[in-house]
Design a protein around this motif. Structure first.
Motif, PDB file in Angstrom:
ATOM      1  N   GLY A   8      -3.752  10.479  -0.851  1.00 35.63           N
ATOM      2  CA  GLY A   8      -3.909  11.147   0.426  1.00 35.63           C
ATOM      3  C   GLY A   8      -5.359  11.288   0.856  1.00 35.63           C
TER       4      GLY A   8
ATOM      5  N   LYS B  63      -4.536   1.224  -4.572  1.00 30.69           N
ATOM      6  CA  LYS B  63      -4.306   2.574  -5.104  1.00 30.69           C
ATOM      7  C   LYS B  63      -3.332   2.556  -6.273  1.00 30.69           C
ATOM      8  CE  LYS B  63      -4.181   4.256  -0.640  1.00 30.69           C
ATOM      9  NZ  LYS B  63      -3.803   5.233   0.407  1.00 30.69           N
TER      10      LYS B  63
ATOM     11  N   ARG C  77      -5.017   5.212   9.857  1.00 33.41           N
ATOM     12  CA  ARG C  77      -4.608   4.875   8.479  1.00 33.41           C
ATOM     13  C   ARG C  77      -4.486   3.365   8.304  1.00 33.41           C
ATOM     14  NH1 ARG C  77      -5.976   9.896   8.334  1.00 33.41           N
ATOM     15  NH2 ARG C  77      -4.309  11.439   8.444  1.00 33.41           N
ATOM     16  N   HIS C  78      -4.852   2.896   7.129  1.00 34.55           N
ATOM     17  CA  HIS C  78      -4.556   1.494   6.801  1.00 34.55           C
ATOM     18  C   HIS C  78      -3.042   1.272   6.861  1.00 34.55           C
ATOM     19  CE1 HIS C  78      -5.191  -2.436   5.199  1.00 34.55           C
ATOM     20  NE2 HIS C  78      -4.540  -2.195   4.088  1.00 34.55           N
ATOM     21  N   THR C  79      -2.305   2.275   6.442  1.00 30.83           N
ATOM     22  CA  THR C  79      -0.839   2.206   6.496  1.00 30.83           C
ATOM     23  C   THR C  79      -0.339   1.908   7.905  1.00 30.83           C
ATOM     24  OG1 THR C  79      -0.657   3.697   4.622  1.00 30.83           O
ATOM     25  CG2 THR C  79       1.275   3.554   6.064  1.00 30.83           C
TER      26      THR C  79
ATOM     27  N   ASN D  43       0.853  -1.194   0.000  1.00 31.94           N
ATOM     28  CA  ASN D  43       0.000   0.000   0.000  1.00 31.94           C
ATOM     29  C   ASN D  43       0.886   1.240   0.000  1.00 31.94           C
ATOM     30  OD1 ASN D  43      -2.608   1.325   0.219  1.00 31.94           O
ATOM     31  ND2 ASN D  43      -2.054   1.836   2.327  1.00 31.94           N
TER      32      ASN D  43
ATOM     33  N   ARG E 200      -0.903   8.317  11.444  1.00 29.10           N
ATOM     34  CA  ARG E 200      -2.026   8.285  12.394  1.00 29.10           C
ATOM     35  C   ARG E 200      -2.596   6.866  12.483  1.00 29.10           C
ATOM     36  NH1 ARG E 200      -4.319  13.688  13.647  1.00 29.10           N
ATOM     37  NH2 ARG E 200      -3.448  15.203  12.199  1.00 29.10           N
TER      38      ARG E 200
ATOM     39  N   HIS F 224      -7.779   8.517  -0.221  1.00 32.21           N
ATOM     40  CA  HIS F 224      -8.403   7.194  -0.353  1.00 32.21           C
ATOM     41  C   HIS F 224      -7.585   6.194   0.450  1.00 32.21           C
ATOM     42  CE1 HIS F 224     -10.152   9.352  -3.723  1.00 32.21           C
ATOM     43  NE2 HIS F 224     -11.084   8.410  -3.779  1.00 32.21           N
ATOM     44  N   SER F 225      -8.289   5.220   1.004  1.00 33.18           N
ATOM     45  CA  SER F 225      -7.597   4.229   1.824  1.00 33.18           C
ATOM     46  C   SER F 225      -7.370   2.937   1.056  1.00 33.18           C
ATOM     47  CB  SER F 225      -8.405   3.926   3.089  1.00 33.18           C
ATOM     48  OG  SER F 225      -7.739   2.923   3.831  1.00 33.18           O
ATOM     49  N   GLY F 226      -6.241   2.315   1.334  1.00 31.07           N
ATOM     50  CA  GLY F 226      -5.962   0.994   0.782  1.00 31.07           C
ATOM     51  C   GLY F 226      -6.971  -0.057   1.223  1.00 31.07           C
TER      52      GLY F 226
ATOM     53  N   MET G 118       0.615   5.638   0.714  1.00 29.84           N
ATOM     54  CA  MET G 118      -0.201   6.794   1.108  1.00 29.84           C
ATOM     55  C   MET G 118       0.648   8.053   1.027  1.00 29.84           C
ATOM     56  SD  MET G 118      -0.781   7.126   5.227  1.00 29.84           S
ATOM     57  CE  MET G 118       0.384   8.170   6.121  1.00 29.84           C
ATOM     58  N   THR G 119      -0.018   9.161   0.884  1.00 34.34           N
ATOM     59  CA  THR G 119       0.653  10.464   0.810  1.00 34.34           C
ATOM     60  C   THR G 119       1.071  10.904   2.208  1.00 34.34           C
ATOM     61  OG1 THR G 119      -0.702  11.014  -1.091  1.00 34.34           O
ATOM     62  CG2 THR G 119       0.344  12.855   0.063  1.00 34.34           C
ATOM     63  N   ILE G 120       2.291  11.428   2.296  1.00 33.78           N
ATOM     64  CA  ILE G 120       2.735  12.028   3.562  1.00 33.78           C
ATOM     65  C   ILE G 120       3.190  13.470   3.310  1.00 33.78           C
ATOM     66  CG2 ILE G 120       3.372   9.920   4.773  1.00 33.78           C
ATOM     67  CD1 ILE G 120       6.340  10.602   4.048  1.00 33.78           C
ATOM     68  N   GLY G 121       2.998  14.274   4.341  1.00 36.09           N
ATOM     69  CA  GLY G 121       3.448  15.652   4.263  1.00 36.09           C
ATOM     70  C   GLY G 121       4.494  15.974   5.316  1.00 36.09           C
TER      71      GLY G 121
ATOM     72  N   ALA H 152       5.435   9.948  10.288  1.00 36.39           N
ATOM     73  CA  ALA H 152       4.399  10.017  11.333  1.00 36.39           C
ATOM     74  C   ALA H 152       3.093   9.507  10.733  1.00 36.39           C
ATOM     75  CB  ALA H 152       4.237  11.458  11.811  1.00 36.39           C
TER      76      ALA H 152
END
Ligand code: FMN
Length: 167
Positions: A89, A98, A60-62, A34, A57, A91-93, A36-39, A55
């Motif tokens: 960022g 994705k 998150r599926h991540t 999977n 949360r 949509h969830s896996g 995901m977007t990170i900032g 970091a």
């Protein structure tokens, strides 16, 4: 592919994370990959290790995958990936793959199990050295306001095993 010292492009990395739409945090377990977007991320040194810290949360599926995996990668695009970053960022896996939804390609990593995202950019391959769920007793009041849902981050400190650019 060009290997780089892990801090060489740190200013460009932080600029892309904060102003350019983010980067991709990718993690694989034996069953699933999977991204995901990170900032937010930190580059630095602890325990004499070169580290990239992310970091994630708990919602998150991540997060679920990071808790089962031993490594992760971060891919920082130098090309315009704004639509893909926005999708990954928001949509969830859990809802679907994705990579397929976005037409994103994976590329096998050199030192870890988790793949990188195939794009023109900078890649970090990281082995999780340490993790730290936020201890909310130590949050000051301004920080607490970032967590109205109490969806706190866990910090994952990744030892950077490879850092390189791809065209
Ligand atoms: C620009 C941007 C930056 C983000 N940064 C983070 C981050 O650093 N940590 C985090 O937990 N979520 C972050 N998110 C939210 C996740 O990317 C988003 O919730 C995602 O859908 C989670 O996917 P997953 O459920 O497949 O893990 C960010 C989202 C955007 C759009």
């Amino acid at each position: 592919m060009t290997d780089l010292p892990f801090m060489q492009k740190s200013a460009e990395v932080i600029k892309q994370l904060m102003e350019g739409g983010g980067g991709f945090l990718t993690v694989a377990t034996p069953d699933e990959v999977n991204t995901m977007t990170i900032g937010w991320a930190q580059l630095g040194v602890f325990w004499n290790l070169e580290l990239l810290t992310v970091a994630v949360r708990k919602s998150r599926h991540t997060f679920w995958l990071m808790e089962r995996a031993v490594d992760f990668t971060v891919s920082i695009p130098w090309e315009d990936c704004s639509r893909t970053l926005a999708y990954c960022g928001s949509h969830s896996g859990r809802e679907g793959d994705k990579f397929i939804a976005c037409g994103l390609e994976k590329r096998a990593a050199r030192k870890v199990q988790s793949p990188v995202v195939s794009l023109r950019g900078l890649h970090y391959e990281c082995r999780t050295a340490f993790k730290a769920p936020m201890d909310t007793r130590f949050l000051n009041s301004e920080m607490e306001s970032l967590y109205p849902q109490r969806d706190y981050h866990t910090l994952y400190f990744g030892e950077v095993l490879a850092c390189y650019e791809t065209d």
